[in-house]
Scaffold this motif. Structure first.
Motif, PDB file in Angstrom:
ATOM      1  N   ARG A 140       0.833  -1.209   0.000  1.00  0.00           N
ATOM      2  CA  ARG A 140       0.000   0.000   0.000  1.00  0.00           C
ATOM      3  C   ARG A 140       0.869   1.261   0.000  1.00  0.00           C
ATOM      4  O   ARG A 140       0.596   2.225  -0.732  1.00  0.00           O
ATOM      5  CB  ARG A 140      -0.942  -0.007   1.208  1.00  0.00           C
ATOM      6  CG  ARG A 140      -1.818   1.250   1.324  1.00  0.00           C
ATOM      7  CD  ARG A 140      -2.752   1.369   0.122  1.00  0.00           C
ATOM      8  NE  ARG A 140      -3.432   2.646   0.089  1.00  0.00           N
ATOM      9  CZ  ARG A 140      -4.661   2.847   0.572  1.00  0.00           C
ATOM     10  NH1 ARG A 140      -5.328   1.860   1.152  1.00  0.00           N
ATOM     11  NH2 ARG A 140      -5.226   4.029   0.469  1.00  0.00           N
ATOM     12  N   ASP A 144       0.915   4.120  -2.969  1.00  0.00           N
ATOM     13  CA  ASP A 144       0.614   5.523  -2.662  1.00  0.00           C
ATOM     14  C   ASP A 144       1.775   6.426  -3.042  1.00  0.00           C
ATOM     15  O   ASP A 144       1.572   7.542  -3.557  1.00  0.00           O
ATOM     16  CB  ASP A 144       0.302   5.671  -1.170  1.00  0.00           C
ATOM     17  CG  ASP A 144      -1.047   5.070  -0.786  1.00  0.00           C
ATOM     18  OD1 ASP A 144      -1.837   4.757  -1.700  1.00  0.00           O
ATOM     19  OD2 ASP A 144      -1.299   4.918   0.425  1.00  0.00           O
ATOM     20  N   ALA A 153       0.132   3.339  -9.572  1.00  0.00           N
ATOM     21  CA  ALA A 153       0.334   2.452  -8.433  1.00  0.00           C
ATOM     22  C   ALA A 153       0.701   1.058  -8.923  1.00  0.00           C
ATOM     23  O   ALA A 153      -0.017   0.474  -9.753  1.00  0.00           O
ATOM     24  CB  ALA A 153      -0.922   2.395  -7.577  1.00  0.00           C
ATOM     25  N   SER A 159      -5.190   6.509  -9.876  1.00  0.00           N
ATOM     26  CA  SER A 159      -5.593   6.839  -8.517  1.00  0.00           C
ATOM     27  C   SER A 159      -6.967   6.271  -8.164  1.00  0.00           C
ATOM     28  O   SER A 159      -7.163   5.701  -7.080  1.00  0.00           O
ATOM     29  CB  SER A 159      -5.607   8.360  -8.346  1.00  0.00           C
ATOM     30  OG  SER A 159      -6.010   8.708  -7.043  1.00  0.00           O
ATOM     31  N   LYS A 163      -7.541   3.409  -5.275  1.00  0.00           N
ATOM     32  CA  LYS A 163      -8.365   3.680  -4.103  1.00  0.00           C
ATOM     33  C   LYS A 163      -9.574   2.757  -4.062  1.00  0.00           C
ATOM     34  O   LYS A 163      -9.932   2.223  -3.000  1.00  0.00           O
ATOM     35  CB  LYS A 163      -8.830   5.135  -4.102  1.00  0.00           C
ATOM     36  CG  LYS A 163      -9.613   5.526  -2.849  1.00  0.00           C
ATOM     37  CD  LYS A 163     -10.033   6.971  -2.878  1.00  0.00           C
ATOM     38  CE  LYS A 163     -10.715   7.369  -1.559  1.00  0.00           C
ATOM     39  NZ  LYS A 163     -11.860   6.518  -1.226  1.00  0.00           N
TER      40      LYS A 163
END
Length: 233
Positions: A140, A144, A153, A159, A163
Motif C-alpha cells: 500500500r 501511494d 500504483a 488513482s 483507491k
C-alpha cells in the motif's frame, strides 16, 4: 488475541486446557468490548475525532477480529468509516511487536528445555500473519508513493482504481466478509471440555487483564486527543 495465543502456545509448550482457557477469556471479554466500547467511544470522544476513537478501539480490545468488529460496529452506528482504518492501524501496530515478543518467549522457554533453541522452533514462533500485515502495508505504501510522484500504483493502476481496489479489499472483503469467518473461527477454537476443574480463578484474572487493557487504551486515546485534537472538517 487468539492469533497471539496460537503463536505462543507451541513456543512455550502450553497444554490444551491452558490454551482453551486463554481463548475463552479473549472471546468472552472481547465480545463484551465489542458491544460496549463503541458506545463508550461515542460518549467520551467528539464525533469528529475518528483517529482518537479508532485508537481507543484498537488498543482496548484483545483480538484483531474483535477490534475490527468493534470498529465496524461504530462505523455502522455512527456513520464514521474512518474509525475502521484508525482502529486497524492501532491494533496491527500492536501485532507487529509479536514478531519480537513470541520468539523471545520461545527462546526463554527453550533455553530451559532439553533440546534448547533450534532454527525450526525459532521460525515456528514467528506469527505468519504479522509478516502478511507488514507485506500488505509495504504494498500500500509503495502504491501511494508512486501515485504521489505522478506515476501509476504498482505500475498498473491509476488513482481511482487504486483507491477503489483498496477500499473494496479493506472495507468490503476484509471487514464484511472475512471478519465473520474470523469471528466464527475464534468461537470454534473454544473447547469447553478443557475447562473441567479450572474454576473461576482464570476468568477473574482474565477480567482483571481486560479491565487493565481497556483502561490503558482509553487513557492513551484521551491523552492523544487532548494533545492533538482533531481539526473540524
Amino acid at each position: 488475541g487468539v492469533p497471539a495465543i496460537s503463536a505462543v502456545a507451541p513456543a512455550i509448550a502450553a497444554t490444551q486446557a491452558e490454551v482453551a482457557i486463554a481463548v475463552a477469556n479473549v472471546v468472552a471479554f472481547g465480545s463484551v468490548g465489542m458491544l460496549v466500547y463503541p458506545h463508550v467511544a461515542a460518549a467520551l470522544f467528539p464525533p469528529s475525532d475518528s483517529r482518537a476513537i479508532g485508537l481507543f478501539l484498537g488498543l482496548a480490545v484483545h483480538d484483531t477480529a474483535q477490534v475490527m468488529g468493534c470498529a465496524a460496529s461504530y462505523a455502522e452506528q455512527y456513520s464514521d468509516a474512518a474509525v475502521v482504518g484508525a482502529a486497524a492501524v492501532a491494533k496491527l501496530t500492536r501485532n507487529v511487536f509479536l514478531a519480537a515478543v513470541v520468539p523471545l518467549m520461545a527462546v526463554r522457554h527453550a533455553a530451559g528445555a532439553t533440546g534448547g533453541v533450534t532454527a525450526k522452533t525459532f521460525a515456528a514462533a514467528v506469527p505468519a500473519f504479522v509478516g502478511g500485515f507488514l507485506a500488505m502495508a509495504a504494498v500500500r505504501t509503495l502504491g501511494d508513493a508512486q501515485l504521489a510522484n505522478g506515476g501509476s500504483a504498482l505500475f498498473a493502476f491509476d488513482s481511482a482504481q487504486w483507491k477503489g481496489g483498496a477500499d473494496w479489499l479493506g472495507a468490503v472483503l476484509g471487514t464484511k466478509v472475512l471478519l465473520s469467518t474470523g469471528l466464527a473461527a475464534v468461537g470454534l477454537s473454544v473447547n469447553f471440555a478443557a475447562f473441567h476443574g479450572a474454576g473461576l480463578a482464570p476468568f477473574a484474572v482474565g477480567a482483571a487483564g481486560a479491565s487493565v487493557v481497556g483502561g490503558v487504551g482509553l487513557s492513551v486515546a484521551l491523552l492523544m486527543a487532548s494533545l492533538a485534537p482533531a481539526v473540524p472538517a
